[in-house]
Design an enzyme around this catalytic site. Structure first.
Site, mmCIF file in Angstrom:
data_model
loop_
_atom_site.group_PDB
_atom_site.id
_atom_site.type_symbol
_atom_site.label_atom_id
_atom_site.label_comp_id
_atom_site.label_asym_id
_atom_site.label_seq_id
_atom_site.Cartn_x
_atom_site.Cartn_y
_atom_site.Cartn_z
ATOM 1 N N ASP A 73 -2.321 6.354 -6.142
ATOM 2 C CA ASP A 73 -2.327 5.241 -5.180
ATOM 3 C C ASP A 73 -2.301 4.031 -5.717
ATOM 4 O OD1 ASP A 73 -3.081 4.410 -2.483
ATOM 5 O OD2 ASP A 73 -5.076 4.361 -3.039
ATOM 6 N N ASP B 220 0.896 -1.186 -0.082
ATOM 7 C CA ASP B 220 -0.102 0.080 0.014
ATOM 8 C C ASP B 220 0.845 1.149 -0.085
ATOM 9 O OD1 ASP B 220 -1.999 1.855 -0.012
ATOM 10 O OD2 ASP B 220 -2.598 1.170 2.088
#
Length: 433
Positions: free
Chosen positions: A315, A115
């Site tokens: 992201d 992440d």
């Protein structure tokens, strides 16, 4: 049969290279259910977006959590009940890709989600005094590692948790630092800040700080935990930078083939670059500047100022790209006109530009996303449309009035490098091949 075999491609003095799996790939060591409906993906994607927006708005959460003793069970650090306010993070959800990390001495490998929107790395630890979700393979056992150490509250790394997790640290009765990592959709991990040797293939890096989770609840698939790659002193990137360099790259694969995560050296000439944008909203996230978009070679009919009307993040864990409303509206209109009369389908949740059929069977126009500095993503059909069921495919973009996000559908199969040392992000086509 062990899950964890032959996954590390190579590691050397200039970098490490790991295999990266799509969250629904049958080859993933911690796959999500193959029959997971796409509506569930959207629900968790929305939760991630909402929490990112709250995080950037610095809106605290009022929900406290506690690290409680298990009745009569073993535990680390003799923790007393701890209750403090929590702040929102970003949902780990179902959009994150999976790789493997070795921890401890002797090392054991664990399937971990990756992440770029999180800083602290954590994994589930025995004795798991409160709750652990089901994971592939055994829990990490700190007592089985000769190099494990709990981090005291007096250590400077304990003080870094506020910036890394947006939550204050706490202290056990025996002086062990307690971390709290919270995400969208109410997922969270709570446990002890710890230090041990992290390894990738033959590369071993002692003194790595991470969270040893004793209460881990939410949708993390069958992963053991999370690798944080955001810009923060406790992230994996920053801790390994002295040994490997201050950059990482990845190719996010489709579910049909593997990609990679590489930390350290890369070949600069292979990429076109856009500057990382500084933002006072959150120093740990990766901001970029989207400059223009085109469909079938024609620029969108929108004022250039609209592209920069919202802060834009790139992201790895967001599935659907969010664009400023005016930009999205122009994209939807242009794509619909360029689809050559393809039959339309009803809206699917937040996706309102849908067509009958599968993306592989439709004639999809070229879509380009250009960034400040000249870097351009020339999107293939699978980066533009996403199949939501067996008979419907939709534009993999949505409108937002808060924070724009370049999601992972558009990044799939590109090599993307985050060169933090030179404050730039690079793109190269054909990264997973």
């Amino acid at each position: 049969m062990r899950w964890f075999v032959a996954v590390f491609q190579h590691v050397n003095g200039t970098g490490m290279h790991l295999t990266l799996h799509h969250p629904q790939s049958p080859c993933s060591p911690a796959p999500l259910p193959s029959d997971l409906p796409f509506s569930a993906v959207i629900v968790h994607d929305e939760a991630r977006i909402a929490r990112l927006a709250s995080r950037l708005a610095k809106t605290p959460s009022s929900r406290p959590t506690s690290l409680r003793k298990s009745t009569g069970g073993a535990h680390l650090g003799d923790s007393q009940a701890t209750s403090v306010p929590l702040a929102p993070g970003a949902s780990v959800g179902v959009g994150n890709y999976v790789t493997q990390l070795g921890l401890g001495t002797p090392a054991t490998s664990y399937a971990m989600v990756v992440d770029t929107g999180s800083s602290l790395t954590w994994l589930q630890c025995s004795p798991c005094v409160v709750s652990c979700h089901r994971q592939a393979g055994p829990l990490y056992n700190p007592r089985a590692s000769t190099t494990y150490a709990a981090v005291p509250c007096s250590a400077p790394q304990c003080g870094e948790l506020q910036a890394a997790t947006l939550n204050p640290s706490a202290c056990s009765a025996s002086g062990v630092c307690i971390y709290q990592a919270t995400y969208g959709d109410s997922s969270f991990s709570l446990g002890y800040l710890s230090r041990d040797t992290v390894s990738f293939g033959s590369g071993r890096f002692p003194g790595f700080y991470y969270g040893c989770g004793q209460d881990n609840e939410g949708l993390f698939g069958r992963s053991a935990g999370l690798i944080g790659l955001a810009r923060n002193k406790l992230s994996l990137l920053y801790q390994l930078a002295p040994s490997l360099g201050d950059s990482f790259s990845y190719c996010l694969p489709t579910s049909a083939s593997p990609g990679y995560l590489s930390i350290g050296s890369y070949t600069p000439a292979e990429y076109s670059y856009t500057p990382m944008v500084s933002s006072s909203l959150d120093a740990s996230l990766y901001f970029v500047s989207l400059a223009s978009m085109s469909v079938a070679g024609s620029p969108l009919a929108v004022s250039p100022s609209e592209y920069g009307s919202l802060a834009t993040i790139i992201d790895s864990g967001t599935v659907i790209t969010r664009l400023p409303t005016a930009v999205y509206t122009a994209l939807s209109k242009a794509l619909g006109a360029a689809m050559g009369g393809a039959p339309r389908a009803p809206a699917y949740s937040i996706l309102d530009t849908c067509f009958k059929g599968q993306v592989s069977k439709l004639r999809v126009p070229a879509v380009d996303m250009a960034f400040a500095g000249g870097a351009t993503l020339k999107l293939a059909p699978g980066n533009v449309l996403i199949d939501v069921d067996e008979s419907t495919t939709c534009l993999a973009f949505a409108a937002t009035d808060s924070t724009a996000i370049i999601g992972n559908t558009q990044q799939q199969t590109f090599s993307v490098v985050y060169d933090v040392a030179q404050s730039r992000i690079g793109f190269a086509a054909g990264g997973c091949s």
